[in-house]
Every structure is written in C-alpha cells, then in structure tokens.
Design an enzyme around this catalytic site. Sequence first.
Site, short mmCIF file in Angstrom:
data_model
loop_
_atom_site.label_atom_id
_atom_site.label_comp_id
_atom_site.label_asym_id
_atom_site.label_seq_id
_atom_site.Cartn_x
_atom_site.Cartn_y
_atom_site.Cartn_z
N SER A 4 0.85 -1.19 0.00
CA SER A 4 0.00 0.00 0.00
C SER A 4 0.89 1.25 0.00
CB SER A 4 -0.95 -0.05 1.21
OG SER A 4 -1.99 0.87 1.04
N ASP A 12 -7.14 -4.59 -7.76
CA ASP A 12 -6.77 -3.78 -6.59
C ASP A 12 -6.93 -2.29 -6.89
OD1 ASP A 12 -5.64 -2.53 -4.46
OD2 ASP A 12 -3.73 -3.62 -4.50
N HIS A 56 -6.74 -5.88 -2.33
CA HIS A 56 -5.58 -5.15 -1.83
C HIS A 56 -4.81 -5.99 -0.81
CE1 HIS A 56 -3.02 -1.80 -1.20
NE2 HIS A 56 -3.44 -1.51 0.00
#
Lengths: 618, 593
Positions: free
Chosen positions: A131, A198, A332
């Site tokens: 991330s 994602d 994710h």
Amino acid sequence: MASLNLGENIEIDTELIKEAYSLAVEAHSKSSEKAYNVEESRRSSDPIIIISFSGCWSENGWYDGEPFGVTEINPPKLFPSLRSIGVNENALVNKAFLQRFVYKILGNPDFDREVQKAVEENKQILFTGHSSGGSIANLATIWFLEEYLKPKYNYKISPSSPLCVTFGCPLTGNHIFSHALRRENWARYFIHFVMRYDIVPRILLAPISSIKLEFQKVLKFLNAKSIKLAHASIDNFDASNFFMKVMKNASSVVSHAACNLMGNTNLLLETVSNFIPLSPYKPFGTYVFCTGNGKLVILRNPDAVLQLLFYSSQLCHEEECTDIAQISLQQHFGYENELQESFQMLNEVYLEPLEQLPLSSDSTSSDIATINSALNDLGLSTRARLCLCAAGELEKRKIGNKKSIDLKKPDIEKAMKYLEEDYQLNCGYRDLGCYDAFKLQETAKDFDANVKRLELAGIWDEIIEMLKRYELPDEFEGLGDWVLLGTRYRRLVEPLDIANYYRHLKNEDTGAYMIRGRPKRYRFTQRWREHAEGLPAESSEESCFWAKVEELRIKISSQGFEPIKKEVSLLEDQVQNWINLGVLSRDVLLEKSTFKKWWEDLPREHKLKSCIKDLKVS
Amino acid sequence: MSRIHLFSGGLELANLVVSSGVLYHSWAAVRDLYSEINQNEQQSLSVRYKVSQQPNSTTIAFFTWPACSKDYIIQGGGGEDLVSSSTLKESFPLFEFLCTKTNPQFSINKAALELFASIRDSLPSLKSQIDSKPVIITGNSLGGSVASLFTLWLLEKINLSSTKTRPLCITFGSPLVGDDGLQEATSKYPTWNSCFLHVVSDQDPIPRVLISPHNPIDSIYKPFGTFLLHSELGCACFEDSQSILDLLTATYLEGPENQNPNQVLEFYEALVQHLNHKVICKDTTQLVKRNTKSFEAGIITQLEAIGLVRPQQQQRNNGIDNLITRTERQEKKLVILKRQVFDPSKKLNDIKINMAYLEWYKKHFKDKGIGYYDSYKNSGNLSDLNVVRYKKILTCYWEEMVDEAEKKPQKEGASFRTRWLFAGTNYRRMCEPLDIAEYYNKGLKDYINQGRPKHYKQLEQWLKEIEKPASNPSQLKKQNVASSLTEDSCFWAHVEEARISCELLSSRESSIGEKESSKHNLVEFENYVLSLMKNYAVSPEIFLPRSSFMLWWKEYEEIIRKGIMGAAYYSPLTDLMKSRSYQNYATGGLEIP
C-alpha cells in the site's frame, strides 16, 4: 530454488518476494513503534537486508492539498536527479509521501546508520512496502541510489544495487519522475506487484474532491484489514461509489493519454482538457500484473502501464459494479494467496513488443496464443489493445528518432573538425582568436566558419525541439557520448554565436545575450554536463565568456568603471579559473583580442591588483 | 525510416468528453434552462439564454422556444436559405473577420442567423460575464446553432493564444449552420475548429434536415468542428467533414414521421445518462481481425460504437465494407494533412545559410570598392551567377512565408509573423537591392510604385506595425554602421530615380515642366539621404568610389557647377559631399545636426 525472471537480466528468488510481502504487511501492525523495520533474510546464499515500510490510513497521509496532493521536488538537494535536465523542470511527487519519508524515515538517524552498516557489510538491500508503504519504499530506494550509487560518491566498496519490491502501491510521482528514473537507468530496480482489480494503485488518478465522501470509509476499512481484524467490511453502496468515481477519473486520464499516444491531431483535446483536472501521476519501473488465475503479466513501458491500470479493471457490464467494487478492495490484501499460486506455476508473460500485440481477442494462431490469453485474462478489449499498441509505437518512434540523430553525428564531427582545426589555425596566423576573427568577418575562412556554424545550429536545434516534446528516449540526456559532444560543441561554437549576436547589434533590440539571446541548444547542453558531473546549476558558463565581456564593455561605456567594479572582478576570477581548468582558450589574451583591449582600458590601479594581471598567452 | 503507424483516436476523444463530465455538465445547463420556461406560453420563436458561474468555469446555455420540428426548419423558418457574408457586411458585420484573401466568402443559415441577430443587443453584456475562467457555450437544436454563432463571434473578441481561454461550444442535435465557405474559414485555423463539439443522437432528425438524403456529400451545408455521434452501443468522435455528412446519414434510425419536437430533449437526456453509466464498461468490438492495421482497427471500433457495424451481422455486407474504407480514407487524409502543418522554423536555419552566402558576396564587392548593388547591376562576374541561385531560393521561401501569414486570420497571422519577422527584414534589406538592380537594368522606371514585389511591401508593412518610434542612434550603432544593412530596402530605387532626374535636367530635350519636377525630386532626394545618414540608417557602402550613388553625385555636382540648380546652390548634403566629410561616416564619427 525458483526464481521469477523479469527480463533484462533481472531475476528474483520467489521465496524472497514472499518474505518481503509478509514483512511489508507486518510493518502495518508495527507502525506505532517504528516507521520502518529491518530484517536480514537468510534464505538465499547471499545475505540480504530487507527494510520494510508501513502504510498510512488517513486522508491527509495521501492527499496533502488539492486536487492531487503533489508538490515539486524543490530544492532538489535530496533528489538532484529527479528532474528533466534540458527543459530544467523538477519532478512532482506526492507531498504526503515525501514528507513522511523525510520526517519519519530520514529524520531518524538510525535509518541512515542501518543502511550504512548494510553497505559496509557488503549486503544487498531490498526496500519493500505494501500500500502507501510501497511509495515510501520507492522514495527510500531513490534516496539510496542518489546517496550511494551516483558516481560522485567514492566509497571504498561499491555497494550492490538495491531492489525495491512493492505490493498494491499507489502512484508516487509524475511523468518527469518516471522520465528521470529511466534516464538514470534506475527504473529497473523497482518491481511493483498489482492485482488485476486492486483499487489502491489507481486511487491517485482521482482528485480528492471527487472521492472525499467515500475515501474516509475506504481507509477505515483498509486499516482494519491491515491489522487483520477478522470482520472488517464496507458497505456495498460506498464501495461501488468509490470504485465508480476512481475509475471514471482513471478513464479520463487514460483516454487523454491515449489520444496523445496516438498522435492525436484534433485540438478539441486541448480545449476539453481545460475543463478537467487531470491527474499528473505516471507509473515507473517494472509492473507485474496478477491476473487472478495464476498468471503474471509483466511490462515496463510507463505509458502502457498507465493504460493497463484502467483497462484491466474495466467492467464487462454495469451489473457487475457492486461485485467488482468489493473485489477491488478485498484484493488489496490478496497478494499472499495469489503469489503463492503464481509462483507454483511460474507462468509469466511479457507484453513485448507492445506494438505487435494482437488486436482481436480471438487471435488463436499459435505464435501469439499465450500473449492473447494473458490479454484476455486481464479482460482487454480491442480498444484497450489499440492503446497498448500506441504506447509501443510511440516508444518505437522515439528510438527511431534517436537513430536518425545518431546518423548525423558524422556531420557534426566534420563541421566541428573544420572549426577546431582549420579555422583555429587560420585565425592563429592572423594573430586573432576565433571570436575576434569571426566578429570581423574579413576572410573567406570566416565565411566558411559561419556556414558551418549555421549547419550545426540546424542539427542541434532539431535535437532540442525533440527533447522539448519528449520525442527522444528517456535515456538520451544521460548518454555520455552525447553529453561530451554537446560540451565540445558548446565550447567551440557558442563564442561564434555570441560574436554574430554582437556583430549584428542584436543586443540593441533584443537585450543582453545571456538573458534574451542565448539559444536553447547551449542552455540544454550546459545543463547536460552539469548534471552528468554533479556540478551546481549554472556553474559551467565558460562558453558564455564573450557575452559577459561584451555586456561589461557596454555597461562601462555607459556607466563608467566604478559601479561595475564587482562584476569585473568576478569575471576576472572566472577567467583565471577557466584558463587553469583549460576550458577557456588562452587566445583570449592575444594583443588584438576584444577582451585584452577592454581589459587594458580599465583603470590602472584596478589592473595592478587584478588576479589575471600575470596571465600570458602561452 | 520505418513507416509511421497511424491511429484513429475518435473513441478515446469521445470517451474523454464523457468521462470528464463535460458532456453531462453542459447538458445539465440546457435542461436547467428548459425547466425555467413556462410550458404553456405560446408565442413566436425566441431565444432564451442563461449564464451560470461555477468555481472553475462559466456556462452559457441557449435555448429556443417553442421547440421546433423538422418541418419548421425546412419550411417555416426560412428553410434552407443561406445569407452570404457579403450581404452580412452591410446589415450585421460581426463575422467579417472570418473572411481571408483566399476564402473571401461564406454563408450562414438564415433561420439561425435571425435568431442570433435577435439577441444582438445582449452580446456585450453576455461577453462581460466571461472572465478568466474557461467557458462552455451550449444549446440544443436551434439553440445550439445560436450557441455556435455566439462562439464564432467570440473567437475574434478573446485572446486564443492561451488554451486556457479557449471557449468550448457543445451543441445537442443542432442543424448544420453554414456552407463550405464557413467550414473552410474555421478549419483554416485549427484552434478555431477545436472549439466546437456537436453531439448527435442516431434518432434525432434535426441535425440531418439540411443534408440532401441521397447525396450527402454534395450538400450545400457543410459541418465544421468535431461531431460526437451516439448510438445505443456507445459513441465516437469524427472530424472530417465529408465523413461526418456520410455518417450522419448512415446512422439515422428513422422514427415516426411527425415527432413531437419536445421528445428530442428526452433523447438527449437518455443519451447523456446512458453514456455516463457506460463509461467504465468495456467495448464489445469483435470485428477486428488479427492483421488489421491500427488505423483501420480504430475506425472499425468507432463505427461499431455508433451502431453501424454490428457483431451479430455474421457476414459483413459490401455497403458496410465500403463505409469503413471510405471513412478510413477520409479521416486518414485529414490526420496526414494536419501532421504536415506548415512549420517555417524547420527551414529557417537552411535559409540562414543562403543569407550567409549573400552576406559574403556583399563583403567581397565592398572590398573591391564597388558594392554588391552595383556589382550585381553590372553583372558578368561568376559569383554573380551563384548569387542568382541563392536569391531565388530565398525569394521562394519568403514569398511562401508571406503568403502563409496572409492566409491566416488577422490576429493569428500577426503572432505567427513576429517569430520570423526579424529574419524576414534582414532578407528584405539584403535582397531587394538586387531586384531593384534587375528592374532598372531593363530600362524601366518607378520601381516603388510599379515594380515592387508584393512580399517586400508586406514585410515592410508588418515591421512598421511592431516597430517602436525611432530614437537617436546609439554610439554602438554608429560604430557598427559599417557592418549593418541599409534600413530602407528601396534606397537604391531612390538613387536610380535621382540619376534619371539628373539625366532629364542635363538633357536638352526635356520640357520645362520635366526639368522643374526633376529639380524638386533632387532636392527631396538630398533630404532623404541626409536624414538616413543622420540616423546612421544607410550603409557606408554607398560611398564606395564605383557605386551608383557616387556616380549620381558626380552627375549632380556637374549640374550644380553649371548653375542649373540656381546660382551658388548650397545644401548640407552637397557640403558634406564636397568636403568629403562623409568619409567619417563609416567609423561613426560624423555628426549631422
């Protein structure tokens, strides 16, 4: 030991990637203690230090400022390479990520110490993050490259090149950021894994104003997932809205980029672009798209990656929206399973050459079946494939431009040889430096030199035009042979341009050469050298020596010596320095030279103290 | 060189217009205006408009009420009548600026023009509401025609050099507005054309009424700007005017004959909503074969999006294949044409090399004591032959440049010129003397009024438009006079005329009238030369012993000696010449009070 082959001689141990992922995700839960973690991996024969960075889950940790939260890298002390050299423009980078890196990571003296220790122990470093932690890893890697791998640093041991592996990482910088990393040949150290749906790598394609309502909730959800709360969930309505808004903005960005890739000639494009904020972000490095069924699709053309970021998560029909929106958030955190599966199969597909991708989804002939099925797995329609082709064609065209310029090198050399040898020799016979001889334009040789000057200007102007429009490969301004040729050209021919400028009194209606008259072909080539040698900006102005002399002459004739004293001394210091370095020819000291004559007319008491009073012609 | 692969970006452009929200936003403005209109109000056709300010843009919407039907446009409102620009010049001279030398005429639909004329008095106040924010001008049906005309009018009023201020005109289902003259005028300058986007639904008859149904390409009305065509499958943009005529006809799905005109609004409401929902969905093209070239593949996807090619059709019929080929050919032609934009800077460096040769020639004869003007006039020298060649190349280049600049509409032409006017002026000062030499060699007279090529006049005119008023010559200018060119490129024509005057004065056959006017001309000439010298605006080469100017002086001195100019004739110039103080001129040492 299995390894993932990324092309361009880069292979990574798959176990190492998995280890990096688990450390990257683990970093999230440790983030309250430390913004980064250092571990040593003993899986491979050579020890590797893995530094992982945690993500951030607050809105202003992503967007610091409207509309896209970017800031110019300025002053470029920390990242001197992150700019476009000739056009002299600094890269833009996400401000929140930059600040987190500067204050939380670099601000911690332990970080530098641990990096240095790894270098001294001759261990390779792998920077990783999941991330927004991935963005921090990107910046850390660039910092490492600037700090340890630039030629100006002479460490006793040459550090091994770093690696940066990110998972579901948001975009980090703009097109200049991407351009600069390719120019420095650093893009190869970055490997980004992206799941087909994602949403995180796509978020920054939307301005904060458009997603403000849902972003908080999305971040809350992602945060809960990151610390492995079992029952984390998000409302279908919010998820769909978020997905739709991000994708709609991504669609604008991608269509706009595609129009340019396709060599659009309809200016309506510009007119419409005025009404919309377009995200400046652009990918860089090697992207590995996980299709969701065990395949890995690898590509590194930044334009194509941008297109793929949108097209791979397009919907088949509207009804899918709710499902895909949920998937886009769940994925994710889906890298572990996906990578596990992919690494068992090791079924990687390179999308190269892009310009030869099959345009139709039912292309079944054997030679392209693998590529075609990978494209189908990413759900790419004809329209998407056309965009990827266009990205490939553009790159091919840039390479073609470079080739056609390389073909002109002999012409450049030939004209320069004339000026360097014949002309200089001839001027010597006349007891003149080239500058003064050229300014007088008395003999046929001067005329020939003028023709050569103009021929060279034509070739170099064409190169500069291409650079301004980014029509040459990103590497161009870092190529040693061109930097050297540019420097030789500038030192040799710029004095002639200056002579021409002042001979025709262009300063009367245009202004001083340095301010208004200096052609871009010299400004650019000077910056090339300064960048290549790590010199401060505007420190390499020796080729403008004559313009400085002419301007001082004019100033003194109108204002007298006193007010200009400082500038005169400055020039004298520079002259001495340049002559010592051998970048300024001693013929400027000839009796008949404009410089010498001007200097002789300066007040006696000044000359006695001058640092150049003892300089001699030979 | 490898071949350049072309792409057709019509789908991407359409997608940008939709995904950016620009389309939705402008339609909302039209709908908003419509909702304010009292539905029951029945009156004659009139224009309504509304300006709304958003934080980042201004929107001006036009609407005509009552909504008009297809029949109204054909019969009621003056129908297919056109008003030509020459008629307009007297009654409504707002579009005069669109005419250029190569395209002096255009015509506009009468109905649209009358509606636009009806809001003539509101134009200044409308314009005053446009500030630095970008502006969208929109409208549907005839309201869209008014929006188009308003935007055209605006083009002259605002500065288009920055893209930030370029207006965007979006029409929904508007009939065509003008003829090929108007199309030509807007396409002359690409940024003008880039301001117009016309949205057309495949069910709407109105945009098609002014196209002859059987032979669309020969219609009197021609489209301009970009068209966004829509079908239930999607939308795509087209720019070539012939393709647009072709496709407008081909895409039309005929509805009931006498449609309620208000229904049209619903089409567009549905259209905008539909596109807005579909924007992130995949297209469904299935007709591209593996080895289809990129450009053709692009065109096929576009035609598929506007509903002309359907996946269900197992066998493509010839008609469709022809349409694909035709559209591909037309759009490609336009792309190639636009890629070859006239770029003078590319050749400018080559041209400078030719100029360097001339400069050298000039220098060579200066050293021989004659000056390049007279050397060329007496030619016979080998280097004179080469000069003819350089001069020819230069003249061709500059004639083309001047032509190109003249073709552009006034304002745009001006900014185009300033970039190379310096080089053009240099050329004029260097080359025109050679043309003058050729002219007088033929025994002709009065070059300035009867023989001067047009491009010299233009170049001089343009320089005058930007030049600052002359100040006193600086010290540096004086010192450098030796290497500068004579500022008035017609100087030698004046010299030749002066010599003709001398001849007339000395000749016995001249009439008294001729002699008097010759005397007058000579005095004028003296003043002219003196003022040039005062400003250091003439090259010292005129004083070279074998130059025509010195020959004139000898002739003139003789005339004065004979007393023809009057007893003890004296003037500042004769004094200067007799005392030989002109010799100080070349070094900047001559002061003339």
